[in-house]
Design an enzyme around this catalytic site. Sequence first.
Site, PDB file in Angstrom:
ATOM      1  N   LYS A  37       0.819  -1.214   0.000  1.00 66.37           N
ATOM      2  CA  LYS A  37       0.000   0.000   0.000  1.00 66.37           C
ATOM      3  C   LYS A  37       0.860   1.275   0.000  1.00 66.37           C
ATOM      4  CE  LYS A  37      -3.983  -2.193   2.310  1.00 66.37           C
ATOM      5  NZ  LYS A  37      -4.922  -2.096   3.457  1.00 66.37           N
TER       6      LYS A  37
ATOM      7  N   TYR B 175     -12.329  -1.763  -3.570  1.00 62.20           N
ATOM      8  CA  TYR B 175     -12.852  -1.957  -2.209  1.00 62.20           C
ATOM      9  C   TYR B 175     -14.375  -1.903  -2.151  1.00 62.20           C
ATOM     10  CZ  TYR B 175      -8.367  -2.098   0.277  1.00 62.20           C
ATOM     11  OH  TYR B 175      -7.146  -2.470   0.775  1.00 62.20           O
TER      12      TYR B 175
ATOM     13  N   PHE C 282     -15.358   3.790   7.134  1.00 62.17           N
ATOM     14  CA  PHE C 282     -13.998   4.166   6.735  1.00 62.17           C
ATOM     15  C   PHE C 282     -13.779   4.135   5.218  1.00 62.17           C
ATOM     16  CE2 PHE C 282     -13.905  -0.381   8.036  1.00 62.17           C
ATOM     17  CZ  PHE C 282     -13.455  -0.983   6.846  1.00 62.17           C
TER      18      PHE C 282
ATOM     19  N   THR D 216      -5.413  -6.921  10.855  1.00 61.60           N
ATOM     20  CA  THR D 216      -5.708  -5.630  10.209  1.00 61.60           C
ATOM     21  C   THR D 216      -5.192  -4.472  11.062  1.00 61.60           C
ATOM     22  OG1 THR D 216      -7.723  -6.668   9.365  1.00 61.60           O
ATOM     23  CG2 THR D 216      -7.576  -4.255   9.203  1.00 61.60           C
TER      24      THR D 216
ATOM     25  N   ARG E 154       2.612  -6.445   9.156  1.00 65.54           N
ATOM     26  CA  ARG E 154       1.914  -5.304   9.757  1.00 65.54           C
ATOM     27  C   ARG E 154       2.485  -4.965  11.134  1.00 65.54           C
ATOM     28  NH1 ARG E 154      -4.117  -7.055   7.606  1.00 65.54           N
ATOM     29  NH2 ARG E 154      -4.206  -5.639   5.819  1.00 65.54           N
TER      30      ARG E 154
ATOM     31  N   ASN F 231      -2.006   0.261   6.857  1.00 69.75           N
ATOM     32  CA  ASN F 231      -1.442  -0.973   7.395  1.00 69.75           C
ATOM     33  C   ASN F 231      -0.590  -1.746   6.395  1.00 69.75           C
ATOM     34  OD1 ASN F 231      -3.489  -1.857   5.813  1.00 69.75           O
ATOM     35  ND2 ASN F 231      -4.660  -2.874   7.421  1.00 69.75           N
TER      36      ASN F 231
ATOM     37  N   HIS G  56      -2.137  -5.504   1.625  1.00 64.34           N
ATOM     38  CA  HIS G  56      -3.443  -6.153   1.435  1.00 64.34           C
ATOM     39  C   HIS G  56      -3.216  -7.604   1.035  1.00 64.34           C
ATOM     40  CE1 HIS G  56      -7.474  -7.021  -0.121  1.00 64.34           C
ATOM     41  NE2 HIS G  56      -6.839  -7.628  -1.111  1.00 64.34           N
TER      42      HIS G  56
ATOM     43  N   GLU H  93      -9.936 -10.386  -7.351  1.00 63.36           N
ATOM     44  CA  GLU H  93      -8.950  -9.322  -7.123  1.00 63.36           C
ATOM     45  C   GLU H  93      -7.790  -9.419  -8.100  1.00 63.36           C
ATOM     46  OE1 GLU H  93      -9.866  -8.768  -2.333  1.00 63.36           O
ATOM     47  OE2 GLU H  93      -7.902  -9.476  -2.968  1.00 63.36           O
TER      48      GLU H  93
HETATM   49  P1  IDP Z   1      -7.876  -6.693   5.760  1.00 64.41           P
HETATM   50  O1  IDP Z   1      -7.071  -5.752   4.881  1.00 64.41           O
HETATM   51  O2  IDP Z   1      -7.091  -7.182   6.948  1.00 64.41           O
HETATM   52  O3  IDP Z   1      -8.530  -7.792   4.985  1.00 64.41           O
HETATM   53  P2  IDP Z   1     -10.514  -5.421   5.899  1.00 64.41           P
HETATM   54  O4  IDP Z   1     -11.450  -5.538   7.029  1.00 64.41           O
HETATM   55  O5  IDP Z   1     -10.841  -6.161   4.631  1.00 64.41           O
HETATM   56  O6  IDP Z   1      -9.041  -5.803   6.428  1.00 64.41           O
HETATM   57  O7  IDP Z   1     -10.394  -3.862   5.577  1.00 64.41           O
HETATM   58  C1  IDP Z   1      -9.790  -3.413   4.384  1.00 64.41           C
HETATM   59  C2  IDP Z   1      -8.873  -2.265   4.713  1.00 64.41           C
HETATM   60  O8  IDP Z   1      -9.648  -1.167   5.207  1.00 64.41           O
HETATM   61  C3  IDP Z   1      -7.856  -2.524   5.831  1.00 64.41           C
HETATM   62  O9  IDP Z   1      -6.711  -3.220   5.398  1.00 64.41           O
HETATM   63  C4  IDP Z   1      -7.537  -1.124   6.278  1.00 64.41           C
HETATM   64  O10 IDP Z   1      -6.639  -0.460   5.381  1.00 64.41           O
HETATM   65  C5  IDP Z   1      -8.912  -0.463   6.195  1.00 64.41           C
HETATM   66  N1  IDP Z   1      -9.639  -0.557   7.464  1.00 64.41           N
HETATM   67  C6  IDP Z   1     -10.219  -1.650   8.026  1.00 64.41           C
HETATM   68  N2  IDP Z   1     -10.811  -1.385   9.190  1.00 64.41           N
HETATM   69  C7  IDP Z   1     -10.620  -0.062   9.390  1.00 64.41           C
HETATM   70  C8  IDP Z   1     -11.014   0.849  10.436  1.00 64.41           C
HETATM   71  O11 IDP Z   1     -11.647   0.468  11.432  1.00 64.41           O
HETATM   72  N3  IDP Z   1     -10.621   2.153  10.287  1.00 64.41           N
HETATM   73  C9  IDP Z   1      -9.923   2.605   9.206  1.00 64.41           C
HETATM   74  N4  IDP Z   1      -9.537   1.782   8.190  1.00 64.41           N
HETATM   75  C10 IDP Z   1      -9.878   0.480   8.289  1.00 64.41           C
HETATM   76 MG    MG Z   2      -9.996  -7.667   3.495  1.00 63.52          MG
END
Ligand code: IDP
Ligand code: MG
Length: 138
Positions: A10, A50, A58, A92, A103, A113, A116, A127
């Site tokens: 990212k 996304y 978010f 995450t 991470r 973070n 992905h 994807e």
């Molecule tokens: P993942 O990347 O671990 O699969 P997901 O729940 O699919 O996590 O969320 C996608 C992306 O959205 C995360 O990697 C992160 O960049 C962002 N994200 C997820 N939860 C939050 C949040 O609570 N606040 C802000 N950004 C978030």
């Molecule tokens: Mg995800």
Amino acid sequence: MVEQTLCIIKPDAVERNLIGKILQMIEGADLKIKALKMLHLNKKQAEGFYEVHKEKPFFDSLTNYMSSGPIVVAVLEGEDAIKRYRELMGATNPKEAKQGTIRNQFALDVEKNSVHGSDSPENAVKEIAYFFDKLEVL
Ligand code: IDP
Ligand code: MG
């Protein structure tokens, strides 16, 4: 079972010159890089990727961030690659990510973070197709 999964390095990680270190961790975990490129998503393209999160609070911030700078996208392959790469990424929220995960080492916060990874075989196929043409994946 041999699987493929989509990896994104990212914007926060590309900006901090972490591409090499992250790819080294991926290769060190016995995942094979089968496709690799760099690109800079626009807002619409980030929203498309996304789309599953479009109702989340978010979503706007996430898609602004994902279109804020260049990213690296890669297809990774190996036995149980989807699960193994998600383990290597860590949780995450970096505060919950185990030691030694990408991470845990590099993420700035729950949004920025660093990486992905696909979360299921169905999403991995979708994807990968979002970023790569058939002929671009080994
Ligand atoms: P993942 O990347 O671990 O699969 P997901 O729940 O699919 O996590 O969320 C996608 C992306 O959205 C995360 O990697 C992160 O960049 C962002 N994200 C997820 N939860 C939050 C949040 O609570 N606040 C802000 N950004 C978030
Ligand atoms: Mg995800």
